[in-house]
Design a protein around this motif. Sequence first.
Motif, PDB file in Angstrom:
ATOM      1  N   ALA A  88      15.542  -8.402  40.821  1.00 22.59           N
ATOM      2  CA  ALA A  88      15.874  -9.526  41.698  1.00 22.59           C
ATOM      3  C   ALA A  88      16.511 -10.658  40.899  1.00 22.59           C
ATOM      4  CB  ALA A  88      14.612 -10.025  42.404  1.00 22.59           C
ATOM      5  N   SER A 111      23.623  -3.639  46.340  1.00 23.02           N
ATOM      6  CA  SER A 111      22.618  -4.546  46.898  1.00 23.02           C
ATOM      7  C   SER A 111      22.088  -5.493  45.827  1.00 23.02           C
ATOM      8  CB  SER A 111      21.453  -3.754  47.500  1.00 23.02           C
ATOM      9  OG  SER A 111      21.888  -3.011  48.626  1.00 23.02           O
ATOM     10  N   THR A 113      19.034  -8.672  45.466  1.00 18.06           N
ATOM     11  CA  THR A 113      17.944  -9.413  46.102  1.00 18.06           C
ATOM     12  C   THR A 113      17.809 -10.780  45.447  1.00 18.06           C
ATOM     13  OG1 THR A 113      16.750  -7.396  46.678  1.00 18.06           O
ATOM     14  CG2 THR A 113      15.474  -9.436  46.618  1.00 18.06           C
ATOM     15  N   THR A 150      17.863  -9.856  50.705  1.00 21.22           N
ATOM     16  CA  THR A 150      18.674  -8.828  50.068  1.00 21.22           C
ATOM     17  C   THR A 150      20.062  -8.818  50.689  1.00 21.22           C
ATOM     18  OG1 THR A 150      16.776  -7.438  49.534  1.00 21.22           O
ATOM     19  CG2 THR A 150      18.915  -6.353  49.608  1.00 21.22           C
TER      20      THR A 150
END
Length: 445
Positions: A88, A111, A113, A150
């Motif tokens: 993250a 992706s 986050t 996300t």
Amino acid sequence: MNQLISSVAQKMSGTVTVPGDKSISHRALIMGSMAVGETVIRGLLEGEDVLNTAAAMRALGADIYRDDEGCWHVHGVGVGGLHEPAGALDMGNSGTGARLLMGLVSTYPFSSTFIGDASLSSRPMKRVTVPLEQFGAEFHGSENGTLPMTVRGTGSPLPISYDVPVASAQVKSAIMLAALNTPGITTILEKKPTRDHTERMFSFFGVETTTTPQNGGRLITVTGQPELTARNLVVPGDPSSAAFPLVAALITPGSDITINNVGLNPDRTGLFTTLIEMGARIDLLNEREECGEPVADLRVRHSTLKAITVPEGRAPSMIDEYPVLCIAAAFAEGTTVMRGAEELRVKESDRISIMVKGLRACGIEVEEFDDGMAVTGNGDKPKGGALVETHLDHRIAMSFLTLGMQSEKPVTVDDGSVIETSFPIFRSLMNGLGASIQADGEEKQ
């Protein structure tokens, strides 16, 4: 909690350089990461917000490090060269870092986050996710649009045309950064002009971008997928940080200070314009340009201030400076009216309600509006003597510590550690000029 106590200062004198502009520091790291080659940055703000952006760009593939002389080196990956982060991206307290990087990664096929501290996790993100979804990105998080969130970027982004519904440089910049990796021309209409640091930084690095006045606002275009070449740059001193020693000198009898290398971007100088209209003695010396931004050295002397009604249209150029303007207004003769600043409700805290509460606790007459406040002074020292809750807001903390320098009784803020996010040397710089700001239990120097 790290309580700080500010007591009366006799006078402010000396010459200082405030840390680099936070907005420009974020953008310098991001654009250096998107260029090919080595970008060398001098004067980068080394506060927590900017360091979190540096860490996030490393996680996305850039090589970023600081040398022993305080210069930052960024080896970029080029537009299209970012990769999926392994973990993250922790943006700490930085709404600017979070919103800008959401824009940047939204047009990459992976992706990411985003997480943050309690303050950042309560701040709205839908203002950026709505336009970014039009590029093809998807956002998954809480129902109320806050972090953690996300971002599932798109591998086939489409250029968009977007009318920004609120005056927000962060929203505009998020869209511009998404446009970098999008083929074609993205168009953004600002109904109210906001800070143009991103436009200036894009031009400095060679992005094809245009800005055209339109119906009192601005029409901005960005041509995507450019090849960017690394640049060397010097970050101007942050005018938002310069505001605190500047106001301290204005309200402290006998003061005469110089603040070097202050950024004077016209979209950021609303506070200086307002204070000069109130009677502030502020002289611009050695005017010049750094990385596409105007800068100068500011000489500031103690001044007798008169209240004014601040033009509502000036709000975007001084949105971060209203808290410290409230302090100057408390020492001015008459009622200073500040309207058109509803954006303050969704900053690091609800700055309107928190300033009103703190000012009243210090014996200052203040009226609260939905979009601002009116502060009444009589030219005398306010009572002070309060313990002010900062609500994890660095500008609230620094503003009330500035108030304590000329109030009848010392002013205490409940947590001075939040100042690290934007102005790590605040206490040492202010004390070096003549302030008396100590941690609770610490002896006065």
